[in-house]
Design a protein around this motif. Structure first.
Motif, PDB file in Angstrom:
ATOM      1  N   HIS A  62      20.680 -23.017  -2.451  1.00  0.00           N
ATOM      2  CA  HIS A  62      21.006 -21.882  -3.317  1.00  0.00           C
ATOM      3  C   HIS A  62      20.931 -20.568  -2.550  1.00  0.00           C
ATOM      4  CE1 HIS A  62      20.780 -24.342  -6.954  1.00  0.00           C
ATOM      5  NE2 HIS A  62      19.751 -24.929  -6.369  1.00  0.00           N
ATOM      6  N   ALA A  63      21.888 -19.691  -2.839  1.00  0.00           N
ATOM      7  CA  ALA A  63      21.854 -18.342  -2.280  1.00  0.00           C
ATOM      8  C   ALA A  63      20.752 -17.544  -2.961  1.00  0.00           C
ATOM      9  CB  ALA A  63      23.199 -17.649  -2.506  1.00  0.00           C
ATOM     10  N   ILE A  64      20.139 -16.661  -2.194  1.00  0.00           N
ATOM     11  CA  ILE A  64      19.173 -15.712  -2.725  1.00  0.00           C
ATOM     12  C   ILE A  64      19.487 -14.366  -2.089  1.00  0.00           C
ATOM     13  CG2 ILE A  64      17.476 -16.459  -0.995  1.00  0.00           C
ATOM     14  CD1 ILE A  64      15.269 -15.611  -2.998  1.00  0.00           C
ATOM     15  N   HIS A  65      19.554 -13.339  -2.920  1.00  0.00           N
ATOM     16  CA  HIS A  65      19.907 -11.997  -2.451  1.00  0.00           C
ATOM     17  C   HIS A  65      19.026 -10.954  -3.128  1.00  0.00           C
ATOM     18  CE1 HIS A  65      23.951 -14.139  -2.310  1.00  0.00           C
ATOM     19  NE2 HIS A  65      23.731 -13.836  -1.050  1.00  0.00           N
ATOM     20  N   ILE A  66      18.886  -9.821  -2.472  1.00  0.00           N
ATOM     21  CA  ILE A  66      18.267  -8.654  -3.089  1.00  0.00           C
ATOM     22  C   ILE A  66      19.414  -7.792  -3.617  1.00  0.00           C
ATOM     23  CG2 ILE A  66      16.851  -6.605  -2.721  1.00  0.00           C
ATOM     24  CD1 ILE A  66      15.588  -8.209  -0.313  1.00  0.00           C
ATOM     25  N   HIS A  67      19.335  -7.431  -4.906  1.00  0.00           N
ATOM     26  CA  HIS A  67      20.391  -6.655  -5.551  1.00  0.00           C
ATOM     27  C   HIS A  67      19.949  -5.211  -5.770  1.00  0.00           C
ATOM     28  CE1 HIS A  67      23.401  -9.855  -6.789  1.00  0.00           C
ATOM     29  NE2 HIS A  67      22.466 -10.520  -6.132  1.00  0.00           N
ATOM     30  N   ASN A  68      20.929  -4.335  -6.002  1.00  0.00           N
ATOM     31  CA  ASN A  68      20.681  -2.888  -5.977  1.00  0.00           C
ATOM     32  C   ASN A  68      20.235  -2.263  -7.299  1.00  0.00           C
ATOM     33  OD1 ASN A  68      23.083  -2.849  -7.389  1.00  0.00           O
ATOM     34  ND2 ASN A  68      24.239  -1.742  -5.826  1.00  0.00           N
ATOM     35  N   LYS A  69      19.995  -3.052  -8.321  1.00  0.00           N
ATOM     36  CA  LYS A  69      19.491  -2.523  -9.588  1.00  0.00           C
ATOM     37  C   LYS A  69      18.293  -3.356 -10.037  1.00  0.00           C
ATOM     38  CE  LYS A  69      23.889  -0.647 -11.073  1.00  0.00           C
ATOM     39  NZ  LYS A  69      25.008  -0.768 -11.988  1.00  0.00           N
ATOM     40  N   GLY A  70      17.305  -2.703 -10.561  1.00  0.00           N
ATOM     41  CA  GLY A  70      16.086  -3.374 -11.004  1.00  0.00           C
ATOM     42  C   GLY A  70      16.126  -3.786 -12.455  1.00  0.00           C
ATOM     43  N   VAL A  71      17.222  -4.415 -12.868  1.00  0.00           N
ATOM     44  CA  VAL A  71      17.376  -4.850 -14.259  1.00  0.00           C
ATOM     45  C   VAL A  71      17.873  -6.296 -14.271  1.00  0.00           C
ATOM     46  CG1 VAL A  71      18.512  -4.388 -16.467  1.00  0.00           C
ATOM     47  CG2 VAL A  71      17.975  -2.492 -14.929  1.00  0.00           C
ATOM     48  N   CYS A  72      17.161  -7.152 -14.989  1.00  0.00           N
ATOM     49  CA  CYS A  72      17.521  -8.577 -15.082  1.00  0.00           C
ATOM     50  C   CYS A  72      17.765  -8.953 -16.540  1.00  0.00           C
ATOM     51  CB  CYS A  72      16.402  -9.444 -14.506  1.00  0.00           C
ATOM     52  SG  CYS A  72      16.222  -9.333 -12.730  1.00  0.00           S
ATOM     53  N   LYS A  73      18.938  -8.619 -17.052  1.00  0.00           N
ATOM     54  CA  LYS A  73      19.275  -8.963 -18.433  1.00  0.00           C
ATOM     55  C   LYS A  73      19.971 -10.316 -18.456  1.00  0.00           C
ATOM     56  CE  LYS A  73      19.594  -4.314 -20.271  1.00  0.00           C
ATOM     57  NZ  LYS A  73      20.456  -3.287 -20.850  1.00  0.00           N
ATOM     58  N   ALA A  74      19.341 -11.263 -19.152  1.00  0.00           N
ATOM     59  CA  ALA A  74      19.912 -12.598 -19.308  1.00  0.00           C
ATOM     60  C   ALA A  74      21.071 -12.521 -20.302  1.00  0.00           C
ATOM     61  CB  ALA A  74      18.829 -13.548 -19.800  1.00  0.00           C
ATOM     62  N   PRO A  75      21.998 -13.465 -20.304  1.00  0.00           N
ATOM     63  CA  PRO A  75      21.900 -14.706 -19.546  1.00  0.00           C
ATOM     64  C   PRO A  75      22.587 -14.678 -18.183  1.00  0.00           C
ATOM     65  CG  PRO A  75      23.689 -14.894 -21.123  1.00  0.00           C
ATOM     66  CD  PRO A  75      23.074 -13.530 -21.314  1.00  0.00           C
ATOM     67  N   ILE A 143      18.818 -15.385  -7.600  1.00  0.00           N
ATOM     68  CA  ILE A 143      19.132 -16.704  -7.038  1.00  0.00           C
ATOM     69  C   ILE A 143      20.409 -17.185  -7.714  1.00  0.00           C
ATOM     70  CG2 ILE A 143      18.367 -19.103  -6.771  1.00  0.00           C
ATOM     71  CD1 ILE A 143      15.481 -18.011  -6.832  1.00  0.00           C
ATOM     72  N   HIS A 144      21.315 -17.767  -6.915  1.00  0.00           N
ATOM     73  CA  HIS A 144      22.620 -18.222  -7.400  1.00  0.00           C
ATOM     74  C   HIS A 144      22.678 -19.745  -7.473  1.00  0.00           C
ATOM     75  CE1 HIS A 144      24.637 -14.239  -6.918  1.00  0.00           C
ATOM     76  NE2 HIS A 144      23.637 -14.068  -6.065  1.00  0.00           N
ATOM     77  N   GLU A 145      23.670 -20.263  -8.207  1.00  0.00           N
ATOM     78  CA  GLU A 145      23.808 -21.699  -8.413  1.00  0.00           C
ATOM     79  C   GLU A 145      24.228 -22.454  -7.144  1.00  0.00           C
ATOM     80  OE1 GLU A 145      26.978 -22.827 -11.071  1.00  0.00           O
ATOM     81  OE2 GLU A 145      28.362 -21.411 -10.166  1.00  0.00           O
ATOM     82  N   ALA A 146      24.925 -21.795  -6.240  1.00  0.00           N
ATOM     83  CA  ALA A 146      25.439 -22.448  -5.035  1.00  0.00           C
ATOM     84  C   ALA A 146      24.895 -21.748  -3.788  1.00  0.00           C
ATOM     85  CB  ALA A 146      26.973 -22.408  -5.032  1.00  0.00           C
ATOM     86  N   LYS A 147      25.187 -22.328  -2.644  1.00  0.00           N
ATOM     87  CA  LYS A 147      24.744 -21.718  -1.384  1.00  0.00           C
ATOM     88  C   LYS A 147      25.665 -20.561  -1.015  1.00  0.00           C
ATOM     89  CE  LYS A 147      27.301 -24.711   1.756  1.00  0.00           C
ATOM     90  NZ  LYS A 147      27.213 -25.586   2.919  1.00  0.00           N
ATOM     91  N   ASP A 148      25.163 -19.684  -0.181  1.00  0.00           N
ATOM     92  CA  ASP A 148      25.926 -18.570   0.376  1.00  0.00           C
ATOM     93  C   ASP A 148      26.572 -19.079   1.662  1.00  0.00           C
ATOM     94  OD1 ASP A 148      26.746 -16.241   1.759  1.00  0.00           O
ATOM     95  OD2 ASP A 148      25.072 -15.083   0.970  1.00  0.00           O
ATOM     96  N   ASP A 149      27.889 -18.906   1.788  1.00  0.00           N
ATOM     97  CA  ASP A 149      28.570 -19.380   2.993  1.00  0.00           C
ATOM     98  C   ASP A 149      28.405 -18.434   4.185  1.00  0.00           C
ATOM     99  OD1 ASP A 149      30.417 -17.286   2.637  1.00  0.00           O
ATOM    100  OD2 ASP A 149      32.017 -18.603   1.934  1.00  0.00           O
ATOM    101  N   GLY A 150      27.774 -17.279   3.961  1.00  0.00           N
ATOM    102  CA  GLY A 150      27.468 -16.360   5.054  1.00  0.00           C
ATOM    103  C   GLY A 150      28.609 -15.483   5.529  1.00  0.00           C
ATOM    104  N   MET A 151      29.780 -15.587   4.901  1.00  0.00           N
ATOM    105  CA  MET A 151      30.947 -14.823   5.368  1.00  0.00           C
ATOM    106  C   MET A 151      31.803 -14.229   4.250  1.00  0.00           C
ATOM    107  SD  MET A 151      31.411 -14.732   8.743  1.00  0.00           S
ATOM    108  CE  MET A 151      33.141 -14.697   9.138  1.00  0.00           C
ATOM    109  N   THR A 152      32.077 -14.999   3.208  1.00  0.00           N
ATOM    110  CA  THR A 152      33.037 -14.595   2.186  1.00  0.00           C
ATOM    111  C   THR A 152      32.584 -13.338   1.455  1.00  0.00           C
ATOM    112  OG1 THR A 152      33.635 -16.917   1.889  1.00  0.00           O
ATOM    113  CG2 THR A 152      34.341 -15.400   0.175  1.00  0.00           C
ATOM    114  N   GLN A 153      33.541 -12.408   1.278  1.00  0.00           N
ATOM    115  CA  GLN A 153      33.279 -11.142   0.592  1.00  0.00           C
ATOM    116  C   GLN A 153      33.506 -11.315  -0.904  1.00  0.00           C
ATOM    117  OE1 GLN A 153      31.995  -8.710   2.619  1.00  0.00           O
ATOM    118  NE2 GLN A 153      32.185 -10.408   4.053  1.00  0.00           N
TER     119      GLN A 153
END
Length: 174
Positions: A62-75, A143-153
């Motif tokens: 799974h991909a994991i990233h730090i995002h630029n906003k501190g808000v986690c509204k589900a779903p 955290i995302h459902e799939a892996k990060d391919d490290g290149m795709t924009q």
């Protein structure tokens, strides 16, 4: 007079500690609002270390990233914004014009749905400044459902956001 200066310095130093913590915990949640565990952040000389201890995730990479906003509204956690990218680089740890400050190596989740890992985010800090994880509106870990391919924009073909945790100095009420 000397006691007054010592007290002043102690108060200033105490204030600095709150504004620039050396470590903090980020509680991670799934779209149903269930806690998955904690990611401990710790300031290091070469960036911020993420000590990950989570359960209840789907097995696999799974991909994991730090995002630029501190808000986690589900779903869907789209409220977390885009990847943290203060230097306007391309996405991907493998991209020659990358990576975003929020790009991290993929997580490997075991058959039991748990992951324990330590990752380093070398382009960020818990201190004040352009690359801080603690701007006024915070940041988040996704955290995302799939892996990060490290290149795709712009986000490595990582798919749906399945977990999110807010990085903020503000105390969150639940």
């Amino acid at each position: 007079m000397r006691k007054g200066w010592i007290l002043f310095l102690l108060l200033v130093l105490a204030g600095c500690t709150e504004e620039n913590p050396k470590q903090m915990d980020v509680e991670m949640y799934n779209p149903d609002g269930d806690s998955l565990g904690t990611i401990k952040l710790q300031e290091q000389s070469k960036g911020v270390e993420l000590d990950i201890n989570l359960e209840g995730l789907p097995q696999g990479e799974h991909a994991i990233h730090i995002h630029n906003k501190g808000v986690c509204k589900a779903p869907d956690f789209k409220s977390a914004g885009d990847h943290l990218n203060p230097d306007s680089k391309k996405h991907g740890l493998l991209h020659p014009e990358g990576a975003h400050a929020g790009d991290l190596p993929n997580l490997i989740v075991g058959e039991d749905g748990s992951v324990k890992a330590k990752l380093m985010a070398p382009q960020v800090t818990l201190k004040e400044g352009k690359t801080s994880l603690l701007p006024k509106n915070g940041t988040s870990i996704v955290i995302h459902e799939a892996k990060d391919d490290g290149m795709t924009q712009p986000s490595g073909e990582a798919g749906t956001r399945i977990a999110c945790g807010e990085i903020s100095l503000k105390k969150k009420e639940k």
